[in-house]
Design an enzyme around this catalytic site. Structure first.
Site, PDB file in Angstrom:
ATOM      1  N   GLY A 244       0.788  -1.231   0.000  1.00 34.87           N
ATOM      2  CA  GLY A 244       0.000   0.000   0.000  1.00 34.87           C
ATOM      3  C   GLY A 244       0.813   1.270   0.000  1.00 34.87           C
ATOM      4  O   GLY A 244       0.316   2.311   0.429  1.00 34.87           O
ATOM      5  N   HIS A 462       0.705 -38.944   0.838  1.00 37.31           N
ATOM      6  CA  HIS A 462       1.669 -37.851   1.021  1.00 37.31           C
ATOM      7  C   HIS A 462       1.045 -36.734   1.860  1.00 37.31           C
ATOM      8  O   HIS A 462       1.635 -36.283   2.858  1.00 37.31           O
ATOM      9  CB  HIS A 462       2.107 -37.319  -0.347  1.00 37.31           C
ATOM     10  CG  HIS A 462       3.145 -36.245  -0.284  1.00 37.31           C
ATOM     11  ND1 HIS A 462       4.478 -36.476  -0.512  1.00 37.31           N
ATOM     12  CD2 HIS A 462       3.042 -34.923  -0.020  1.00 37.31           C
ATOM     13  CE1 HIS A 462       5.156 -35.351  -0.384  1.00 37.31           C
ATOM     14  NE2 HIS A 462       4.296 -34.384  -0.088  1.00 37.31           N
ATOM     15  N   GLU A 463      -0.142 -36.273   1.474  1.00 36.22           N
ATOM     16  CA  GLU A 463      -0.796 -35.192   2.213  1.00 36.22           C
ATOM     17  C   GLU A 463      -1.238 -35.656   3.595  1.00 36.22           C
ATOM     18  O   GLU A 463      -1.211 -34.874   4.559  1.00 36.22           O
ATOM     19  CB  GLU A 463      -1.984 -34.651   1.412  1.00 36.22           C
ATOM     20  CG  GLU A 463      -1.632 -34.089   0.041  1.00 36.22           C
ATOM     21  CD  GLU A 463      -0.592 -32.988   0.110  1.00 36.22           C
ATOM     22  OE1 GLU A 463      -0.516 -32.291   1.144  1.00 36.22           O
ATOM     23  OE2 GLU A 463       0.176 -32.833  -0.859  1.00 36.22           O
TER      24      GLU A 463
END
Length: 706
Positions: A244, A462-463
Site C-alpha cells: 500500500g 503424502h498429504e
C-alpha cells in the site's frame, strides 16, 4: 487497492467550462503533404531537362524538311519534329498518364527536342525558306526564377514551422519537442467524490500516522515551527510489494490542501543523454513555483541506485547524472523551502547512501504487511461496497490470511465477489471467501485434470503424512484443510496450516517441528509404498532452507556456535541472504550439521507415523473418497490435537451447519502470553521423542568430531 481514483486537475484553466480541444490530425497527413511538396520541387527541376540535340543537327533537320514547328526562347530553342522522324536520340521509358499529369516534365514526347541557341542571323530565313512555323517566346525574368526556386523552399519551411507549432501545443510530435520536460501529473483541488483519503487506507496505522503528520505540517506549519522545528524534506516509504505504498501516497494527494506532483522513477530515464537531469530540474522548478507542495516519485530505485554499480565500462551512466541532479535539488545550494519529496520503493538496499541520509530523506517509513487487526480492517475496507451474507466473519478471514499484503487481500475479496456472481448468489457467503483465499494461495482448481489411481493414492498418503505430523506436534500451526484436488501449475495436493495468531519469533523446537511436518509426506510415501517420488521437491527445498538458516543464520548449532553468516545487503529485499565468510572446513561442518538436523527430524517422523499408522490409513482413505477434508473432519479421524489451545478457547466451530458448509470459523485472540513462544505444551510421548532425537543429534556430532 481501492475503487476511487485520482484525476489530474488543470490549474491553468479558470473558465467554468472546459473548451473542446481542436481535433488533431494524424502525423501521416503531414508526411503526405511534405512528400507532395518534394515532388513539386522535383518537377521544377525535371521540367527543364528535355531532350537536346546539337545545333548543326537542328539545321540539317530544317533543310531535310523534318521540322514541323519551332519556338525560340532566349535560353532554349524548342523544336517539334514531324511525325515519324527519328531524332537520333535514345528512346525514353514509357510513363503512365498519372506520372505525366503530376510531373509534366518527367517525360518529353519523342518528337520534341531542344537546342542551345547560338548567334545565327540566317536562322529565320532558313525557316521561312522551308516553310517551318516558328514563334518567339519571352525569356524568364529574375522574378519568375526567384519564385521558381524560393517558393518550394518557402512552402517547406512554412510547413515545418506549422508542425513544430503544433508540437509545442501538444500536437503530433510534442513528445519529441518536450523531451526535456517532466512527465509528472499534477493533482490539485480534487473532487470530493473521486479522491482517496486516509479512511480508504487500512492496516497501516503507524505508517499512516507518520504521513498524516507531514500533511498536517503543510496545512498548519506554525504548529510545529513555533518550537523551532523544520519542515522535513523527504519521506521514503519502504516495504514489500503490494503493501500500500502508492495507495498511501494517493491518500496524501487526496488529503493535502497543497499541489501534489506524481511521477514514476522510470520516467526520468530516456535514450538521450541529459534528459533525466533536465526533467529533474524542470520538475523541481514547477514545484518551487507552486510551493508549498509535495512531489511523489514511485519506484525511486529506477533512478536512485547506488552510483558505480551496474555502470557500463568506459561510459557515463545516464542514471548517475539524473541521481546527481536529484541530490542537488533535494539538498544543495539552491534548495528552497516548501517542497517535500515523497518516494516509494521495495528495494531500499540498492539506493545510494547519499540519497538516504538525513537532510534528503529525513524519514524512512516502513510499510509492512498488516497484522491480524490490520487484515481485518483491510477486509472491511474492500468489502464495504459488497453485499455480504450474515455468516461472513471478517475476523475469521483475517486469521486465514497470515502474511497477506493489502493487494492480496483486495484480490481475495474481488475473487470472492466473482465466485459468488458465477454461482448466481444474491450475496457473498463465507464459503465464497474461503474458496477465493484458497484460490489465491494454492492456485486455480483443476477439476478436469485426470490423475491415474496409483498417483492419486500416492498423493493422498503424502498429504495425510503432512497432516498427521503437523497435527501431532503442537509446535506446528493447526491443519485447516487437506486437499488432493490439483491446483495451480503443478500442485497435485496441499495441506493448509493456519496459525492461530501473528508470530514474530520462532524457537529452535518450532523450527524443528516445521521440518518434521514438511518431511511427513516423503516419509509417509516411503513407509507405505517402500519407495519415494518426486512429489516432495518443494518440501525438500523448504526443509533445506530452514535447516541452513538454523545453522548459518540463527546460530542454533552447538558446533557452529553463536555465529551468523547472514548478509543484510542482499539483492532481494525481505529475503535472508548468506555471504561466504568461512573456509572449507567450516563449510563441511555446516553441511554435516544441516544433515544431522534433517536426519534427526526424519527419524522422529518415521517413529511417529509408525505409531499412528492406523490413523494414516484412515485419513488417506477418507481423502481418496472425499478429496478434500476440513478441520472438523480431520479431528474426527485423528482426535484432539495434543496440547492444542484452539479447542479450549472455543475458537473452532465444529457444529453440523459449519461442517455442511465446509468451513471453520477461527476467531483467534489478538493477544498472546508473553512466554508462548518459549513454553509449548508437550505430551510425554512427544517429549520422549524429542529428547531421543536430541540424543541422536549429540551422538552424531561426537562421531563427526572423532
Amino acid at each position: 487497492m481501492a475503487k476511487n481514483s485520482l484525476k489530474p486537475s488543470n490549474p491553468y484553466n479558470s473558465e467554468p467550462e472546459t473548451p473542446q480541444p481542436r481535433p488533431k490530425l494524424p502525423m501521416i497527413y503531414y508526411v503526405v503533404v511534405i512528400a507532395l511538396l518534394i515532388g513539386l520541387q522535383l518537377a521544377f527541376f525535371w521540367s527543364g531537362s528535355s531532350r537536346e540535340i546539337p545545333y548543326s543537327t537542328f539545321r540539317t533537320f530544317i533543310t531535310e524538311n523534318k521540322v514541323e514547328s519551332v519556338r525560340i526562347a532566349p535560353e532554349k530553342i524548342y523544336v517539334t519534329l514531324k511525325p515519324g522522324v527519328d531524332s537520333g536520340l535514345p528512346k525514353q521509358e514509357e510513363g503512365n498518364d498519372t506520372t505525366r499529369k503530376l510531373l509534366p516534365g518527367a517525360k518529353t514526347p519523342e518528337n520534341e527536342v531542344t537546342v542551345n541557341p547560338v548567334r545565327d542571323e540566317s536562322l529565320t530565313a532558313l525557316l521561312e525558306t522551308h516553310g517551318v512555323r516558328y514563334e518567339g517566346s519571352p525569356g524568364t525574368t529574375w522574378i519568375s526564377e526567384l519564385i521558381q526556386w524560393v517558393l518550394p523552399f518557402a512552402l517547406l519551411f512554412g510547413l515545418y514551422f506549422f508542425i513544430f507549432r503544433r508540437m509545442g501545443a501538444g500536437g503530433p510530435g510534442a513528445q519529441f519537442m518536450n523531451i526535456g520536460k517532466n512527465k509528472a501529473a499534477l493533482y490539485e483541488n480534487l473532487d470530493e467524490h473521486t479522491r482517496i483519503t486516509f479512511k480508504d487506507v487500512a492496516g497501516l496505522d503507524e505508517a499512516k500516522a507518520e504521513v498524516m503528520e507531514v500533511v498536517d505540517f503543510l496545512k498548519d506549519p506554525k504548529k510545529y515551527t513555533r518550537l523551532g522545528g523544520k519542515l522535513p524534506k523527504g519521506v521514503l516509504l519502504v516495504g514489500p510489494p503490494g503493501t500500500g505504498k502508492t495507495l498511501l501516497a494517493k491518500a496524501v494527494a487526496g488529503e493535502a490542501d497543497v499541489p501534489f506532483f506524481s511521477i514514476s522513477g522510470s520516467d526520468f530515464v530516456e535514450m538521450f543523454v541529459g534528459v533525466g537531469a533536465a526533467r529533474v530540474r524542470d520538475l523541481f522548478r514547477q514545484a518551487k513555483e507552486k510551493a508549498p507542495c509535495i512531489i511523489f516519485i514511485d519506484e525511486i530505485d529506477a533512478v536512485g541506485r547506488s552510483r558505480g554499480k551496474g555502470a557500463m565500462m568506459g561510459g557515463n551512466d545516464e542514471r548517475e547524472n539524473t541521481l546527481n541532479q536529484l541530490l542537488v535539488e533535494m539538498d544543495g545550494f539552491a534548495t528552497d523551502k516548501g517542497v517535500i519529496l515523497m518516494a516509494a520503493t521495495n528495494r531500499p538496499d540498492v539506493l545510494d547512501p547519499a540519497l538516504l541520509r538525513p537532510g534528503r530523506f529525513d524519514r524512512q517509513i516502513m510499510v509492512d504487511k498488516p497484522d491480524l487487526k490490520g487484515r481485518m480492517d483491510t477486509f472491511r475496507v474492500h468489502t464495504k461496497n459488497m453485499s455480504l451474507s450474515p455468516d461472513v466473519n471478517l475476523k475469521a478471514l483475517a486469521s486465514q490470511t497470515p502474511g497477506f499484503a493489502g493487494a492480496e487481500i483486495a484480490n481475495a475479496a474481488n475473487e470472492a465477489a466473482l465466485l459468488a456472481s458465477r454461482r448466481n448468489k444474491e450475496s457473498i457467503e463465507m464459503k465464497d471467501f474461503e474458496d477465493a483465499i484458497e484460490r489465491v494461495v494454492a492456485g486455480l482448481e483443476k477439476k478436469n485434470k485426470v490423475i491415474n489411481p496409483k498417483e492419486k493414492r500416492i498423493v493422498a498418503y503424502h498429504e495425510a503424512g503432512h497432516a498427521i505430523v503437523s497435527w501431532m506436534m503442537p509446535e506446528n500451526d493447526p491443519v485447516q484443510k487437506i486437499s488432493i484436488v490439483p491446483r495451480g501449475m503443478s500442485a497435485l495436493g496441499y495441506t493448509m496450516n493456519i496459525p492461530l495468531e501473528d508470530r514474530y519469533l520462532m524457537t529452535k523446537r518450532e523450527l524443528f517441528a516445521r521440518i518434521c511436518g514438511l518431511l511427513g509426506g516423503r516419509i509417509a510415501e516411503e513407509s507405505v509404498f517402500g519407495e519415494i517420488s518426486t512429489g516432495a521437491q518443494n518440501d525438500l527445498e523448504k526443509i533445506t532452507g530452514i535447516a541452513y538458516n538454523m545453522v548459518m543464520v540463527y546460530g542454533m548449532s552447538d558446533k557452529i556456535g553463536n555465529l551468523s553468516y547472514y548478509e543484510s545487503n542482499n539483492p532481494y529485499y525481505g529475503a535472508p541472504g548468506v555471504e561466504k565468510k568461512f573456509g572449507g572446513e567450516t563449510a563441511r561442518l555446516i553441511d554435516e550439521e544441516v544433515k544431522a538436523i534433517v536426519e534427526s527430524a526424519a527419524d522422529t517422523v518415521r517413529t511417529m507415523l509408525k505409531e499412528h499408522r492406523s490413523k494414516l490409513e484412515a485419513l488417506a482413505r477418507e481423502l481418496l473418497t472425499k478429496e478434500m477434508l476440513q478441520y472438523c473432519q480431520i479431528e474426527e479421524i485423528l482426535g484432539k490435537r495434543p496440547g492444542g489451545q484452539e479447542e479450549d478457547s472455543g475458537e473452532v466451530d465444529c457444529s453440523k451447519k459449519s461442517a455442511e458448509n465446509g468451513m471453520v470459523a477461527h476467531e483467534p485472540e489478538t493477544t498472546a502470553d508473553a512466554e508462548s513462544t518459549e513454553k509449548v505444551g508437550l505430551s510425554a510421548t512427544e517429549l520422549a521423542e524429542l529428547e531421543a532425537a536430541a540424543e541422536r543429534l549429540r551422538q552424531s556430532r561426537n562421531v563427526s568430531d572423532n
